[in-house]
Design a protein around this motif. Structure first.
Motif, PDB file in Angstrom:
ATOM      1  N   ALA A 173      87.664  16.714 135.180  1.00  0.00           N
ATOM      2  CA  ALA A 173      87.621  17.433 136.579  1.00  0.00           C
ATOM      3  C   ALA A 173      85.092  17.477 136.280  1.00  0.00           C
ATOM      4  O   ALA A 173      84.572  17.116 136.783  1.00  0.00           O
ATOM      5  CB  ALA A 173      87.963  18.251 137.415  1.00  0.00           C
ATOM      6  N   GLU A 174      85.161  17.470 135.153  1.00  0.00           N
ATOM      7  CA  GLU A 174      83.764  18.863 134.818  1.00  0.00           C
ATOM      8  C   GLU A 174      83.265  17.389 134.024  1.00  0.00           C
ATOM      9  O   GLU A 174      82.053  16.438 134.431  1.00  0.00           O
ATOM     10  CB  GLU A 174      84.159  19.450 133.533  1.00  0.00           C
ATOM     11  N   GLU A 175      83.779  16.037 133.853  1.00  0.00           N
ATOM     12  CA  GLU A 175      82.956  14.791 133.641  1.00  0.00           C
ATOM     13  C   GLU A 175      82.689  14.034 135.205  1.00  0.00           C
ATOM     14  O   GLU A 175      81.590  13.892 135.284  1.00  0.00           O
ATOM     15  CB  GLU A 175      84.009  13.580 132.801  1.00  0.00           C
ATOM     16  N   THR A 176      83.614  14.189 136.123  1.00  0.00           N
ATOM     17  CA  THR A 176      83.456  13.603 137.216  1.00  0.00           C
ATOM     18  C   THR A 176      82.321  14.342 138.255  1.00  0.00           C
ATOM     19  O   THR A 176      81.753  13.812 138.565  1.00  0.00           O
ATOM     20  CB  THR A 176      85.116  13.341 138.048  1.00  0.00           C
ATOM     21  N   ALA A 177      82.736  15.845 137.556  1.00  0.00           N
ATOM     22  CA  ALA A 177      81.335  16.534 138.616  1.00  0.00           C
ATOM     23  C   ALA A 177      80.209  16.752 137.637  1.00  0.00           C
ATOM     24  O   ALA A 177      78.799  16.170 138.250  1.00  0.00           O
ATOM     25  CB  ALA A 177      81.805  17.902 137.918  1.00  0.00           C
ATOM     26  N   LEU A 178      79.724  15.757 136.859  1.00  0.00           N
ATOM     27  CA  LEU A 178      78.197  16.032 136.053  1.00  0.00           C
ATOM     28  C   LEU A 178      78.168  14.279 136.247  1.00  0.00           C
ATOM     29  O   LEU A 178      76.937  14.493 136.960  1.00  0.00           O
ATOM     30  CB  LEU A 178      78.506  15.911 133.630  1.00  0.00           C
ATOM     31  N   LYS A 179      78.990  12.750 136.435  1.00  0.00           N
ATOM     32  CA  LYS A 179      78.869  12.028 137.039  1.00  0.00           C
ATOM     33  C   LYS A 179      78.225  12.243 138.181  1.00  0.00           C
ATOM     34  O   LYS A 179      77.271  11.467 139.547  1.00  0.00           O
ATOM     35  CB  LYS A 179      79.294  11.481 137.062  1.00  0.00           C
ATOM     36  N   LEU A 180      79.028  13.401 139.730  1.00  0.00           N
ATOM     37  CA  LEU A 180      78.224  12.848 140.742  1.00  0.00           C
ATOM     38  C   LEU A 180      77.455  14.003 140.926  1.00  0.00           C
ATOM     39  O   LEU A 180      76.271  14.139 141.671  1.00  0.00           O
ATOM     40  CB  LEU A 180      79.668  14.237 141.366  1.00  0.00           C
ATOM     41  N   LEU A 181      77.022  15.607 139.977  1.00  0.00           N
ATOM     42  CA  LEU A 181      75.295  15.262 139.713  1.00  0.00           C
ATOM     43  C   LEU A 181      74.321  15.031 140.061  1.00  0.00           C
ATOM     44  O   LEU A 181      73.491  15.069 140.308  1.00  0.00           O
ATOM     45  CB  LEU A 181      75.409  17.200 138.858  1.00  0.00           C
ATOM     46  N   ARG A 182      74.611  13.797 139.023  1.00  0.00           N
ATOM     47  CA  ARG A 182      73.914  12.402 138.745  1.00  0.00           C
ATOM     48  C   ARG A 182      73.592  12.119 140.178  1.00  0.00           C
ATOM     49  O   ARG A 182      72.680  11.851 139.845  1.00  0.00           O
ATOM     50  CB  ARG A 182      74.514  11.819 137.289  1.00  0.00           C
TER      51      ARG A 182
END
Lengths: 221, 242
Positions: free
Chosen positions: B115-124
């Motif tokens: 989830a955090e990996e996805t979150a970082l991707k989305l933040l990018r």
């Protein structure tokens, strides 16, 4: 006898009284916390019947004096049921029910102070109501509730003194018993007052620290 | 087949009839902009689509599931429908990263790491990667709204609803949010946007819907609605806002 001499002479009894005061306060507040949370959550429920239950409870607690509640629970109910009652147990029940009512109102106020958008945002992500309440609403609500919660803790601690009338030998009752021996009303009540004052100051300091620790992301100013 | 199918939707608040027979079908990857005066019912319509408001009658199908009859399943359906609010409604007690990763983890759809990996991707994607560990309060309105979009996207929804996403923003921040939405539209997201940004509607919408007094008064491609409105009420509204 001077105040210091009195303190020295009656130290074990005073400490025992204070100990019982603190013990009753802590147990009552834990039970009241559970009651307050349950009835607080009921009072913000969508279901009218659940809200009504919470309302009746809070109204009864607020609508009757604590002393009458203590008498009713210590003398009234046992008399009706024909059972023996224990002053400490009755005292704890009284204070738990009483503080529980006020805590329920604090919990309700805390939850209602959080903008409706928070619940909507949580639900829109697919979180069930309970999970949204627990993880999104309550952590924020507890923060706004903290000053009122601390206030209620202090009130309950002081309310334990009323239990002296049903024979609980907490700090106030201890003071009365000592005065019955030596008739030094001024000195003994001064000592008792001071002991309440010190313990409440300690409690206030601790809670101030908790309050500070609970702030998040806020610029410290 | 339509992604969102609304049939005979009515919504009353006590005696007040806010939506009076709404029929609307939204196709996969379509971007719909709903325009209309305040109080016309456009936000209520949007909120009915993920059951934040309960429909008084009619049906609302999303991906073939009727939301109005969802009952216990409503949480499952909502996971599929992203919502962005006017007031952002980020969770103030969670960091930006936690805001985005919280729901997928809590609902056991992803592990914390995933989830955090996805979150970082989305933040990018919304250009806020460096803000992952700050609290919402430390962000500008435009940044908060971009995080809110990322949070909705983290559930990997099929449809995104936007309820006046730029109305609470300072004018200089409107652009950054609209740009994220434009990119989202370009990437093929099905979107229903309630907006006062006529420029955005004109540029991005596949279809514009004008609502007045609880009815869809006129709908069509933006060139039609803005260039050649037929209904007098549409003309009056557009004269006021353009």
């Amino acid at each position: 006898m001077s105040i210091p001499a009195l303190i020295v002479q009656y130290w074990p009894r005073l400490i025992a009284g204070l100990g019982l005061t603190v013990e009753i306060t802590i147990i009552s507040l834990i039970l009241a916390g559970i009651l307050g949370m349950v009835f607080g959550l009921l009072s913000v429920s969508k279901r009218k019947s659940l809200r009504a239950i919470a309302l009746v409870y809070v109204d009864i607690v607020r609508g009757t004096p604590l002393l009458v509640q203590a008498f009713f629970i210590y003398f009234g109910i046992p008399a009706a049921l024909g059972i023996q009652s224990d002053p400490v147990v009755s005292g704890v029940i009284t204070l738990s029910l009483n503080a529980g009512g006020y805590l329920a109102e604090i919990v309700r106020g805390g939850i209602e102070s959080i903008s409706r958008g928070q619940m909507e945002a949580a639900r829109s992500l697919g979180l069930p109501y309970g999970m949204a309440m627990r993880s999104v609403i309550l952590p924020q609500a507890i923060r706004t509730m903290t000053p009122a919660l601390i206030n209620q803790c202090i009130i309950t601690l002081k309310d334990t003194s009323l239990l002296s009338v049903i024979g609980v030998t907490e700090l106030t009752q201890t003071g009365r018993l000592i005065i019955a021996n030596n008739y030094q009303s001024f000195e003994v009540w001064a000592i008792v007052a001071m002991m309440y004052f010190i313990i409440i100051m300690i409690l206030s300091k601790i809670s101030k620290r908790i309050e500070r620790k609970m702030s998040y992301g806020k610029s410290k100013n | 087949m339509g992604k969102v199918k609304i049939k005979n939707l009515k919504k009353n608040f006590d005696d007040l009839e806010v939506l009076k027979d709404i029929n609307l079908e939204v196709k996969e990857q379509e971007v719909i902009c709903i325009i209309g005066a305040s109080g016309s019912g456009k936000s209520t319509l949007l909120r009915c689509i993920n059951a934040l408001e309960e429909a008084s009658s009619g049906t609302i199908e999303v991906d073939g599931n009727d939301i109005t009859k969802a009952d216990g399943n409503i949480n499952k359906y909502r996971q599929n429908i992203g919502m962005v609010f006017q007031q952002f409604n980020l969770f103030p007690h969670m960091t930006v990263l936690k805001n985005i990763s919280f729901a997928p983890v809590a609902l056991k759809l992803k592990t914390k790491e995933e989830a955090e990996e996805t979150a970082l991707k989305l933040l990018r994607r919304v250009d806020l990667e460096e803000k992952a560990n700050v609290y919402p309060e430390q962000l500008s309105g435009g940044q908060q709204q971009r995080v809110a979009i990322a949070r909705a996207l983290a559930m990997n929804p099929d449809v995104m609803l936007f309820d006046e996403p730029t109305s609470a923003l300072d004018p200089e921040m409107v652009g950054e949010v609209l740009n994220v939405m434009k990119q989202l539209a370009k990437d093929g997201m099905t979107m229903i946007v309630v907006t006062h940004e006529m420029g955005f509607a004109r540029e991005v919408a596949d279809r514009v819907i004008f609502i007045d007094e609880g009815f869809i008064v006129e709908e069509g491609p933006p060139s039609e609605i803005f260039g050649n409105p037929k209904n007098q009420r549409t003309i009056n509204f557009l004269n006021k806002v353009l």
